[in-house]
Design a protein around this motif. Structure first.
Motif, PDB file in Angstrom:
ATOM      1  N   GLU A  94      26.620  34.144  15.841  1.00  0.00           N
ATOM      2  CA  GLU A  94      26.114  35.246  15.016  1.00  0.00           C
ATOM      3  C   GLU A  94      25.656  36.409  15.887  1.00  0.00           C
ATOM      4  O   GLU A  94      25.673  37.561  15.443  1.00  0.00           O
ATOM      5  CB  GLU A  94      24.979  34.753  14.123  1.00  0.00           C
ATOM      6  N   SER A  95      25.233  36.122  17.108  1.00  0.00           N
ATOM      7  CA  SER A  95      24.900  37.195  18.051  1.00  0.00           C
ATOM      8  C   SER A  95      26.146  38.025  18.328  1.00  0.00           C
ATOM      9  O   SER A  95      26.093  39.268  18.347  1.00  0.00           O
ATOM     10  CB  SER A  95      24.369  36.612  19.363  1.00  0.00           C
ATOM     11  N   TYR A 101      28.362  44.703  13.448  1.00  0.00           N
ATOM     12  CA  TYR A 101      27.531  44.975  12.263  1.00  0.00           C
ATOM     13  C   TYR A 101      27.688  43.902  11.190  1.00  0.00           C
ATOM     14  O   TYR A 101      27.565  44.164   9.997  1.00  0.00           O
ATOM     15  CB  TYR A 101      27.865  46.357  11.693  1.00  0.00           C
ATOM     16  N   ASN A 102      27.994  42.673  11.632  1.00  0.00           N
ATOM     17  CA  ASN A 102      28.157  41.522  10.738  1.00  0.00           C
ATOM     18  C   ASN A 102      29.238  41.755   9.681  1.00  0.00           C
ATOM     19  O   ASN A 102      29.194  41.164   8.594  1.00  0.00           O
ATOM     20  CB  ASN A 102      26.827  41.174  10.054  1.00  0.00           C
ATOM     21  N   LEU A 103      30.220  42.601  10.009  1.00  0.00           N
ATOM     22  CA  LEU A 103      31.277  42.934   9.051  1.00  0.00           C
ATOM     23  C   LEU A 103      32.496  42.041   9.192  1.00  0.00           C
ATOM     24  O   LEU A 103      33.364  42.036   8.317  1.00  0.00           O
ATOM     25  CB  LEU A 103      31.697  44.403   9.218  1.00  0.00           C
ATOM     26  N   ILE A 104      32.596  41.297  10.292  1.00  0.00           N
ATOM     27  CA  ILE A 104      33.744  40.412  10.461  1.00  0.00           C
ATOM     28  C   ILE A 104      33.302  38.973  10.209  1.00  0.00           C
ATOM     29  O   ILE A 104      32.144  38.619  10.418  1.00  0.00           O
ATOM     30  CB  ILE A 104      34.363  40.549  11.866  1.00  0.00           C
ATOM     31  N   PRO A 105      34.202  38.121   9.766  1.00  0.00           N
ATOM     32  CA  PRO A 105      33.847  36.716   9.512  1.00  0.00           C
ATOM     33  C   PRO A 105      33.396  36.004  10.778  1.00  0.00           C
ATOM     34  O   PRO A 105      33.848  36.340  11.880  1.00  0.00           O
ATOM     35  CB  PRO A 105      35.148  36.111   8.969  1.00  0.00           C
ATOM     36  N   SER A 106      32.535  35.021  10.614  1.00  0.00           N
ATOM     37  CA  SER A 106      32.013  34.279  11.758  1.00  0.00           C
ATOM     38  C   SER A 106      33.120  33.610  12.558  1.00  0.00           C
ATOM     39  O   SER A 106      33.079  33.574  13.793  1.00  0.00           O
ATOM     40  CB  SER A 106      31.006  33.223  11.292  1.00  0.00           C
ATOM     41  N   PHE A 107      34.143  33.082  11.877  1.00  0.00           N
ATOM     42  CA  PHE A 107      35.180  32.354  12.601  1.00  0.00           C
ATOM     43  C   PHE A 107      35.998  33.290  13.494  1.00  0.00           C
ATOM     44  O   PHE A 107      36.521  32.873  14.518  1.00  0.00           O
ATOM     45  CB  PHE A 107      36.078  31.580  11.627  1.00  0.00           C
ATOM     46  N   ILE A 108      36.082  34.554  13.123  1.00  0.00           N
ATOM     47  CA  ILE A 108      36.772  35.523  13.971  1.00  0.00           C
ATOM     48  C   ILE A 108      35.879  35.912  15.151  1.00  0.00           C
ATOM     49  O   ILE A 108      36.328  35.972  16.306  1.00  0.00           O
ATOM     50  CB  ILE A 108      37.174  36.776  13.170  1.00  0.00           C
ATOM     51  N   ALA A 109      34.604  36.161  14.859  1.00  0.00           N
ATOM     52  CA  ALA A 109      33.653  36.522  15.922  1.00  0.00           C
ATOM     53  C   ALA A 109      33.587  35.437  16.988  1.00  0.00           C
ATOM     54  O   ALA A 109      33.437  35.725  18.182  1.00  0.00           O
ATOM     55  CB  ALA A 109      32.277  36.781  15.330  1.00  0.00           C
ATOM     56  N   ASN A 110      33.733  34.206  16.562  1.00  0.00           N
ATOM     57  CA  ASN A 110      33.618  33.081  17.485  1.00  0.00           C
ATOM     58  C   ASN A 110      34.802  32.990  18.442  1.00  0.00           C
ATOM     59  O   ASN A 110      34.735  32.303  19.461  1.00  0.00           O
ATOM     60  CB  ASN A 110      33.492  31.774  16.690  1.00  0.00           C
ATOM     61  N   THR A 111      35.902  33.677  18.126  1.00  0.00           N
ATOM     62  CA  THR A 111      37.080  33.661  18.994  1.00  0.00           C
ATOM     63  C   THR A 111      37.049  34.786  20.026  1.00  0.00           C
ATOM     64  O   THR A 111      37.861  34.790  20.955  1.00  0.00           O
ATOM     65  CB  THR A 111      38.375  33.798  18.167  1.00  0.00           C
ATOM     66  N   ILE A 112      36.119  35.730  19.868  1.00  0.00           N
ATOM     67  CA  ILE A 112      36.030  36.870  20.779  1.00  0.00           C
ATOM     68  C   ILE A 112      35.166  36.482  21.981  1.00  0.00           C
ATOM     69  O   ILE A 112      34.054  35.983  21.810  1.00  0.00           O
ATOM     70  CB  ILE A 112      35.428  38.087  20.061  1.00  0.00           C
ATOM     71  N   PRO A 113      35.632  36.695  23.189  1.00  0.00           N
ATOM     72  CA  PRO A 113      34.826  36.351  24.379  1.00  0.00           C
ATOM     73  C   PRO A 113      33.484  37.066  24.365  1.00  0.00           C
ATOM     74  O   PRO A 113      33.376  38.204  23.895  1.00  0.00           O
ATOM     75  CB  PRO A 113      35.695  36.825  25.543  1.00  0.00           C
ATOM     76  N   LEU A 114      32.461  36.403  24.873  1.00  0.00           N
ATOM     77  CA  LEU A 114      31.144  37.034  24.949  1.00  0.00           C
ATOM     78  C   LEU A 114      31.200  38.251  25.853  1.00  0.00           C
ATOM     79  O   LEU A 114      31.960  38.288  26.825  1.00  0.00           O
ATOM     80  CB  LEU A 114      30.109  36.041  25.494  1.00  0.00           C
ATOM     81  N   HIS A 115      30.396  39.213  25.522  1.00  0.00           N
ATOM     82  CA  HIS A 115      30.320  40.425  26.336  1.00  0.00           C
ATOM     83  C   HIS A 115      29.943  40.054  27.770  1.00  0.00           C
ATOM     84  O   HIS A 115      29.130  39.155  28.006  1.00  0.00           O
ATOM     85  CB  HIS A 115      29.279  41.369  25.736  1.00  0.00           C
ATOM     86  N   LYS A 116      30.535  40.745  28.733  1.00  0.00           N
ATOM     87  CA  LYS A 116      30.340  40.407  30.140  1.00  0.00           C
ATOM     88  C   LYS A 116      28.882  40.510  30.582  1.00  0.00           C
ATOM     89  O   LYS A 116      28.488  39.892  31.578  1.00  0.00           O
ATOM     90  CB  LYS A 116      31.202  41.312  31.023  1.00  0.00           C
ATOM     91  N   ASN A 117      28.058  41.275  29.873  1.00  0.00           N
ATOM     92  CA  ASN A 117      26.654  41.443  30.271  1.00  0.00           C
ATOM     93  C   ASN A 117      25.701  40.453  29.597  1.00  0.00           C
ATOM     94  O   ASN A 117      24.512  40.438  29.912  1.00  0.00           O
ATOM     95  CB  ASN A 117      26.178  42.867  29.959  1.00  0.00           C
ATOM     96  N   LEU A 118      26.212  39.642  28.683  1.00  0.00           N
ATOM     97  CA  LEU A 118      25.346  38.685  27.994  1.00  0.00           C
ATOM     98  C   LEU A 118      25.038  37.492  28.891  1.00  0.00           C
ATOM     99  O   LEU A 118      25.927  36.939  29.536  1.00  0.00           O
ATOM    100  CB  LEU A 118      25.998  38.194  26.704  1.00  0.00           C
ATOM    101  N   ARG A 119      23.777  37.094  28.910  1.00  0.00           N
ATOM    102  CA  ARG A 119      23.330  35.952  29.699  1.00  0.00           C
ATOM    103  C   ARG A 119      22.411  35.069  28.859  1.00  0.00           C
ATOM    104  O   ARG A 119      21.739  35.537  27.945  1.00  0.00           O
ATOM    105  CB  ARG A 119      22.569  36.404  30.948  1.00  0.00           C
ATOM    106  N   GLU A 120      22.369  33.787  29.209  1.00  0.00           N
ATOM    107  CA  GLU A 120      21.465  32.852  28.543  1.00  0.00           C
ATOM    108  C   GLU A 120      20.070  32.926  29.164  1.00  0.00           C
ATOM    109  O   GLU A 120      19.928  33.177  30.363  1.00  0.00           O
ATOM    110  CB  GLU A 120      21.980  31.425  28.681  1.00  0.00           C
ATOM    111  N   ILE A 121      19.066  32.685  28.350  1.00  0.00           N
ATOM    112  CA  ILE A 121      17.711  32.503  28.865  1.00  0.00           C
ATOM    113  C   ILE A 121      16.963  31.614  27.876  1.00  0.00           C
ATOM    114  O   ILE A 121      17.409  31.426  26.738  1.00  0.00           O
ATOM    115  CB  ILE A 121      16.989  33.856  29.084  1.00  0.00           C
ATOM    116  N   SER A 122      15.851  31.073  28.318  1.00  0.00           N
ATOM    117  CA  SER A 122      15.102  30.152  27.461  1.00  0.00           C
ATOM    118  C   SER A 122      13.613  30.329  27.700  1.00  0.00           C
ATOM    119  O   SER A 122      13.183  31.085  28.576  1.00  0.00           O
ATOM    120  CB  SER A 122      15.490  28.701  27.786  1.00  0.00           C
ATOM    121  N   PHE A 123      12.833  29.624  26.902  1.00  0.00           N
ATOM    122  CA  PHE A 123      11.420  29.505  27.223  1.00  0.00           C
ATOM    123  C   PHE A 123      11.294  28.751  28.554  1.00  0.00           C
ATOM    124  O   PHE A 123      12.240  28.089  29.005  1.00  0.00           O
ATOM    125  CB  PHE A 123      10.679  28.709  26.145  1.00  0.00           C
ATOM    126  N   SER A 124      10.132  28.830  29.134  1.00  0.00           N
ATOM    127  CA  SER A 124       9.843  28.076  30.352  1.00  0.00           C
ATOM    128  C   SER A 124       8.417  27.555  30.250  1.00  0.00           C
ATOM    129  O   SER A 124       7.723  27.815  29.264  1.00  0.00           O
ATOM    130  CB  SER A 124      10.010  28.961  31.588  1.00  0.00           C
TER     131      SER A 124
END
Length: 278
Positions: A94-95, A101-124
């Motif tokens: 969903e990110s 703008y949430n205009l495309i279906p989730s299953f299509i969004a899930n096939t698009i590679p993540l943006h090169k600048n996106l990174r994971e982070i968590s609580f610590s």
């Protein structure tokens, strides 16, 4: 003191313009975006080495969120994802979809590679507050604070509300318990997961297997360093199948997991990905 009095807006401007900072961290982009806009406007040469932290429970990226959709001027906010490394805690398909703008279906969004600048982070969690479980004596099965109401209803003296007036009392209750219950609430990641492991109990995470892979918390593996369950009967069956030897093995793996999630290690990893080595 004299040094503190020097830190005025003009003094800060001079430091930024002279490249005196190795890195500027925007701690919460949804909350501090006015500060980011101010820095961006001031920094005419666009030479700020900046990273963005997004610890929101909202899966949407900034500024692709309902709050920003409701005001036309917000459509002109800078797309910080295109400018800087963007560390997001609730990183899901969903990110990705929010970028459109949430205009495309989730299953299509899930096939698009993540943006090169996106990174994971968590609580610590502060390393100084982590307890070695080998020093603890367990006196009960579950901690008293149980957020899953189905499980809470089955455990005597348990409550889904606040029970303790101090952090020490809360932590002591976890330390006396073999298992701690946690669930997805507003988001998948929650300090409760880390508190349970840091105080020497095994995390029992409802529906953990449904969590998106890149969404925090990371590296929890059901049956190895935690338990994942569907309902109370499922949890009860799993716990009854765990003997003391297996419990200690899971507990030790849980201890290793929380040691990898200290504030220092999470920060060091973030800085390393930003090109800064400590």
């Amino acid at each position: 003191n004299e040094e503190t009095n020097k830190i005025t807006p003009h003094y800060l401007f001079d430091l930024i313009e002279s490249n005196s900072f190795d890195l500027i961290i925007v701690g919460d982009i949804f909350y501090f975006y006015p500060l980011y806009l101010w820095l961006d406007k001031f920094n005419s040469n666009k030479n700020l080495n900046t990273i963005i932290l997004d610890g929101s429970d909202n899966e949407n990226l900034f500024p692709y969120s309902g709050f920003f959709f409701r005001k036309l001027s917000h459509f002109f906010l800078p797309r910080v994802l295109n400018r800087h490394l963007y560390f997001k805690r609730e990183l899901t398909k969903e990110s990705q979809r929010s970028r459109f703008y949430n205009l495309i279906p989730s299953f299509i969004a899930n096939t698009i590679p993540l943006h090169k600048n996106l990174r994971e982070i968590s609580f610590s969690f502060p390393g100084s507050k982590i307890i070695n479980p080998s020093t603890l004596k367990k006196t009960k099965l579950f901690m008293n604070h149980i957020v899953d109401e189905e499980v809470q209803s089955k455990v005597k003296e348990a409550s889904s509300g606040y029970l303790f007036n101090t952090e020490e009392a809360y932590y002591s209750d976890i330390q006396n318990s073999k298992y701690g219950i946690t669930t997805k609430r507003s988001g998948w990641d929650c300090l409760r997961h880390y508190e349970i492991a840091a105080n020497g109990a095994v995390i029992c995470f409802k529906d953990l297997d449904l969590k998106p892979q890149r969404c925090a918390p990371h590296d929890l593996v059901p049956g190895q360093n935690c338990l994942s369950y569907r309902c109370y009967e499922d949890l009860k069956t799993q716990i009854e199948s765990i003997d003391e030897e297996k419990y200690k093995k899971i507990l030790n793996a849980s201890y290793e997991w929380i040691l990898s999630k200290t504030s220092k290690k999470v920060t060091k990893k973030m800085l390393f990905e930003s090109g800064i080595q400590l």
